[in-house]
Design a protein around this motif. Structure first.
Motif, PDB file in Angstrom:
ATOM      1  N   GLU A 196     -28.976  51.606 -22.676  1.00  0.00           N
ATOM      2  CA  GLU A 196     -29.975  51.058 -21.763  1.00  0.00           C
ATOM      3  C   GLU A 196     -29.505  51.118 -20.313  1.00  0.00           C
ATOM      4  N   ILE A 197     -28.221  50.867 -20.097  1.00  0.00           N
ATOM      5  CA  ILE A 197     -27.686  50.929 -18.730  1.00  0.00           C
ATOM      6  C   ILE A 197     -27.772  52.354 -18.198  1.00  0.00           C
ATOM      7  N   ASP A 198     -27.398  53.327 -19.016  1.00  0.00           N
ATOM      8  CA  ASP A 198     -27.469  54.713 -18.555  1.00  0.00           C
ATOM      9  C   ASP A 198     -28.912  55.153 -18.318  1.00  0.00           C
ATOM     10  N   LYS A 199     -29.846  54.653 -19.126  1.00  0.00           N
ATOM     11  CA  LYS A 199     -31.260  54.968 -18.884  1.00  0.00           C
ATOM     12  C   LYS A 199     -31.697  54.395 -17.540  1.00  0.00           C
ATOM     13  N   ALA A 200     -31.236  53.174 -17.239  1.00  0.00           N
ATOM     14  CA  ALA A 200     -31.575  52.546 -15.961  1.00  0.00           C
ATOM     15  C   ALA A 200     -31.016  53.353 -14.789  1.00  0.00           C
ATOM     16  N   ILE A 201     -29.808  53.892 -14.973  1.00  0.00           N
ATOM     17  CA  ILE A 201     -29.195  54.689 -13.913  1.00  0.00           C
ATOM     18  C   ILE A 201     -29.956  56.000 -13.707  1.00  0.00           C
ATOM     19  N   TYR A 256     -33.122  56.841 -14.462  1.00  0.00           N
ATOM     20  CA  TYR A 256     -34.519  56.761 -14.040  1.00  0.00           C
ATOM     21  C   TYR A 256     -34.782  55.748 -12.931  1.00  0.00           C
ATOM     22  N   GLY A 257     -33.743  55.039 -12.483  1.00  0.00           N
ATOM     23  CA  GLY A 257     -33.905  54.081 -11.402  1.00  0.00           C
ATOM     24  C   GLY A 257     -32.938  54.362 -10.275  1.00  0.00           C
ATOM     25  N   PHE A 258     -31.684  54.058 -10.505  1.00  0.00           N
ATOM     26  CA  PHE A 258     -30.631  54.238  -9.499  1.00  0.00           C
ATOM     27  C   PHE A 258     -30.537  55.699  -9.068  1.00  0.00           C
ATOM     28  N   GLY A 259     -30.275  56.577 -10.021  1.00  0.00           N
ATOM     29  CA  GLY A 259     -30.107  57.990  -9.693  1.00  0.00           C
ATOM     30  C   GLY A 259     -31.372  58.628  -9.159  1.00  0.00           C
ATOM     31  N   PHE A 260     -32.517  58.219  -9.700  1.00  0.00           N
ATOM     32  CA  PHE A 260     -33.798  58.775  -9.276  1.00  0.00           C
ATOM     33  C   PHE A 260     -34.020  58.546  -7.790  1.00  0.00           C
ATOM     34  N   ARG A 261     -33.809  57.325  -7.332  1.00  0.00           N
ATOM     35  CA  ARG A 261     -34.043  57.012  -5.923  1.00  0.00           C
ATOM     36  C   ARG A 261     -33.020  57.675  -5.024  1.00  0.00           C
ATOM     37  N   TYR A 262     -31.750  57.668  -5.464  1.00  0.00           N
ATOM     38  CA  TYR A 262     -30.701  58.183  -4.589  1.00  0.00           C
ATOM     39  C   TYR A 262     -30.579  59.693  -4.629  1.00  0.00           C
ATOM     40  N   ALA A 263     -31.360  60.339  -5.483  1.00  0.00           N
ATOM     41  CA  ALA A 263     -31.470  61.794  -5.400  1.00  0.00           C
ATOM     42  C   ALA A 263     -32.353  62.187  -4.224  1.00  0.00           C
ATOM     43  N   VAL A 264     -33.151  61.239  -3.733  1.00  0.00           N
ATOM     44  CA  VAL A 264     -34.058  61.484  -2.614  1.00  0.00           C
ATOM     45  C   VAL A 264     -33.582  60.780  -1.348  1.00  0.00           C
ATOM     46  N   LEU A 265     -33.183  59.517  -1.489  1.00  0.00           N
ATOM     47  CA  LEU A 265     -32.751  58.713  -0.348  1.00  0.00           C
ATOM     48  C   LEU A 265     -31.252  58.449  -0.435  1.00  0.00           C
ATOM     49  N   GLY A 266     -30.530  58.637   0.645  1.00  0.00           N
ATOM     50  CA  GLY A 266     -29.123  58.257   0.657  1.00  0.00           C
ATOM     51  C   GLY A 266     -28.992  56.746   0.577  1.00  0.00           C
ATOM     52  N   LEU A 267     -27.823  56.259   0.247  1.00  0.00           N
ATOM     53  CA  LEU A 267     -27.616  54.816   0.112  1.00  0.00           C
ATOM     54  C   LEU A 267     -27.938  54.064   1.398  1.00  0.00           C
ATOM     55  N   LEU A 268     -27.443  54.544   2.511  1.00  0.00           N
ATOM     56  CA  LEU A 268     -27.700  53.868   3.779  1.00  0.00           C
ATOM     57  C   LEU A 268     -29.148  54.053   4.215  1.00  0.00           C
ATOM     58  N   GLU A 269     -29.696  55.211   3.916  1.00  0.00           N
ATOM     59  CA  GLU A 269     -31.108  55.441   4.200  1.00  0.00           C
ATOM     60  C   GLU A 269     -31.971  54.478   3.384  1.00  0.00           C
TER      61      GLU A 269
END
Length: 330
Positions: A224-229, A231-244
């Motif tokens: 479940e944690i890897d699914k969250a990463i 489709y959530g964490f990785g999904f957003r940060y593939a488009v937006l940088g962390l500081l962005e």
């Protein structure tokens, strides 16, 4: 540096092989130099293993559609392996040298010192260390102005990012030359200070440890944690940088969320750095105020948002998760 300079890799292990594939794919001749004294039979086995892996990698890339089967052998033929005793010519003709031996300071210093005497005085030399600071190695280099660290992420032949870390003596012109070389083979170089962990390893160590901690605490299963990463964490940060992303939502949100998590979980590992509160007090919250970690003054913010959202929609399509709306036509 020549447009397609010959490349020498000190070491024929995983890193040397990955770098060899990346440069050979882009048209460069690459020589991997075995730095260990071996018998002829032992070297023959290493050579066969290294070149076999290079060929296998190109074959796998052909199956993934990056090249044709007919192109595998010509690309693999650009890579060779030499024993240490035959390294003189290859090093003297190399446009750039990458050191990729095990993470042992003494070994790296020995290999780099020897190589820096064999190459031309202006030939660029780079370590690929993931843990050792560049200035812990630069002292053994003849003409250290041409020495820096170039940290690749595995698999080196696929991951675009390469972290470039200069030392105190590195000539800024050398940094620009290395960046141009890397960009020429399709990589995305970023420059960072010579600090432990560079950029990506430092951030990912925190994230990986926190994920493991959540499994340990029973927060969720590993699946479940890897699914969250993904489709959530990785999904957003593939488009937006962390500081962005901080700027996108607002630095004030991170400030208050960090305070809550620090208190609720009883750990200062969630404490926001001083720059977060300083930005708030200075009104540098992000998109809403026109400045945060990045400067948005003079930008068409609506167009910027639309472009980022389009990239997220493209990712939804990539994952097969983009669906048409449900319309009641009754």
């Amino acid at each position: 540096m020549a447009r397609r300079a010959s490349i020498a890799c000190l070491g024929a292990g995983r890193m040397g092989r990955g770098i060899a594939v990346a440069f050979a794919y882009a048209g460069h001749q690459v020589t991997m130099i075995d730095v260990k004294a071996r018998t002829e039979d032992d070297f023959a086995r290493l050579e066969a293993d290294a070149l076999g892996e290079v060929r296998k990698t190109f074959t796998s890339l052909s199956k993934l559609g990056l090249l044709t089967e007919a192109e595998v052998e010509p690309l693999a033929a650009r890579v060779s392996v030499l024993p240490a005793r035959q390294s003189d010519v290859a090093l003297s003709e190399a446009g750039m040298v990458f050191e990729g031996v095990p993470e042992i300071v003494e070994l790296k210093r020995e290999v780099l010192a020897t190589a820096s005497r064999q190459v031309g005085l202006d030939t660029i030399i780079a370590s690929t260390t993931s843990t050792i600071l560049v200035d812990d190695l630069s002292g053994v280099i003849v003409n250290p102005r041409r020495f820096l660290n170039v940290h690749w992420l595995n698999p080196a032949y696929l991951i675009p990012l390469v972290e470039v870390s200069p030392g105190k003596a590195t000539d800024p012109a050398i940094i620009d030359e290395v960046k141009a070389l890397l960009e020429g083979i399709g990589k995305v170089p970023v420059v960072c200070a010579a600090t432990p962990g560079f950029i990506v390893p430092r951030i990912q160590a925190l994230a990986m440890n926190e994920a493991a901690r959540m499994v340990e605490e029973g927060v969720a299963s590993a699946e479940e944690i890897d699914k969250a990463i993904r489709y959530g964490f990785g999904f957003r940060y593939a488009v937006l940088g962390l500081l962005e992303f901080i700027d996108w939502g607002g630095g004030d949100i991170l400030y208050y969320a960090s305070r809550y998590l620090e208190d609720a979980l009883g750990s200062d590992r969630y404490r926001a750095p001083e720059v977060i509160s300083r930005n708030m007090h200075e009104g540098r919250i992000g998109l809403r105020t026109g400045a945060g970690f990045l400067d948005y003054s003079g930008m068409d913010v609506d167009a910027y948002r639309a472009k980022r959202l389009q990239a997220m929609v493209d990712l939804l399509r990539h994952f097969g998760l983009a669906r048409p709306p449900v319309i009641d036509r009754s």
